[in-house]
Design a protein around this motif. Structure first.
Motif, short mmCIF file in Angstrom:
data_model
loop_
_atom_site.label_atom_id
_atom_site.label_comp_id
_atom_site.label_asym_id
_atom_site.label_seq_id
_atom_site.Cartn_x
_atom_site.Cartn_y
_atom_site.Cartn_z
N GLN A 80 0.85 -1.19 0.00
CA GLN A 80 0.00 0.00 0.00
C GLN A 80 0.89 1.25 0.00
O GLN A 80 2.04 1.22 0.42
CB GLN A 80 -0.90 0.04 1.23
N TYR A 107 -0.81 6.90 2.43
CA TYR A 107 -2.18 6.45 2.66
C TYR A 107 -2.28 5.69 3.98
O TYR A 107 -3.20 5.91 4.77
CB TYR A 107 -2.66 5.57 1.51
N LEU A 108 -1.33 4.79 4.22
CA LEU A 108 -1.34 4.02 5.47
C LEU A 108 -1.20 4.94 6.67
O LEU A 108 -1.93 4.80 7.66
CB LEU A 108 -0.22 2.98 5.46
N LYS A 116 -1.89 8.16 6.89
CA LYS A 116 -3.10 8.98 7.01
C LYS A 116 -4.22 8.16 7.65
O LYS A 116 -4.91 8.64 8.56
CB LYS A 116 -3.53 9.50 5.64
N SER A 117 -4.39 6.94 7.20
CA SER A 117 -5.44 6.08 7.75
C SER A 117 -5.21 5.83 9.24
O SER A 117 -6.14 5.93 10.04
CB SER A 117 -5.48 4.74 7.01
N GLU A 171 -6.04 8.85 11.24
CA GLU A 171 -7.49 9.04 11.33
C GLU A 171 -8.13 8.04 12.29
O GLU A 171 -9.08 8.38 12.99
CB GLU A 171 -8.12 8.94 9.93
N TYR A 172 -7.62 6.82 12.34
CA TYR A 172 -8.11 5.86 13.34
C TYR A 172 -7.75 6.35 14.74
O TYR A 172 -8.54 6.26 15.67
CB TYR A 172 -7.52 4.47 13.12
N ARG A 226 -11.75 8.32 11.57
CA ARG A 226 -12.12 7.11 10.83
C ARG A 226 -12.51 6.06 11.86
O ARG A 226 -11.83 5.90 12.87
CB ARG A 226 -10.91 6.66 10.00
N ASN A 283 -13.37 2.22 13.20
CA ASN A 283 -13.30 0.77 13.20
C ASN A 283 -13.00 0.37 14.63
O ASN A 283 -12.00 0.83 15.20
CB ASN A 283 -12.22 0.24 12.25
N ASN A 285 -9.45 1.66 16.04
CA ASN A 285 -9.46 2.85 16.90
C ASN A 285 -8.73 2.57 18.21
O ASN A 285 -8.00 3.42 18.72
CB ASN A 285 -10.89 3.33 17.17
N SER A 336 3.85 2.17 8.65
CA SER A 336 3.45 2.52 7.29
C SER A 336 4.58 2.25 6.30
O SER A 336 4.36 1.69 5.22
CB SER A 336 3.03 3.99 7.21
#
Length: 108
Positions: free
Chosen positions: A57, A61-62, A64-65, A68-69, A74, A76, A80, A95
């Motif tokens: 990946q 992106y990883l 950022k995700s 956000e968790y 974001r 989950n 989280n 990441s």
């Protein structure tokens, strides 16, 4: 003017090289071994149908995700909880590790 252009070029080169505290892939591997592998696998290929594959990946992106968790932006239930305990450096390292795994795509 020539010195100004050289300084500008050196500045762009430094930006392309990445931040001073660049991510540590090996530290990311160690963190994954203790935290992420149960769902996402050490090789980034999920053993859990509810968890995505992370191998190959895009690193940003990883990160950022995960951020956000961590903030709850974001949602989950599992992620989280896990991400809340990660530091900025750990997010960068994990990441970088998953992004560094080469994935070969074989068309059907």
């Amino acid at each position: 003017m020539r010195m100004g252009l050289m300084g500008l070029a050196l500045g762009f080169a430094a930006l392309a090289a990445g931040p001073a505290g660049a991510a540590d892939v090996q530290a990311g591997r160690q963190k994954v071994a203790g935290l992420c592998q149960a769902c996402h696998g050490m090789d980034g290929l999920s053993k859990n149908p509810e968890a995505p594959n992370l191998a190959g990946q895009i690193e940003n992106y990883l990160a950022k995700s995960l951020n956000e968790y961590r903030t709850g932006e974001r949602k989950n239930e599992s992620m989280n909880i896990v991400a809340k305990e990660l530091t900025d450096d750990e997010i960068a390292n994990v990441s970088a590790f998953y992004a560094s795994i080469q994935v070969d795509v074989i068309p059907p």
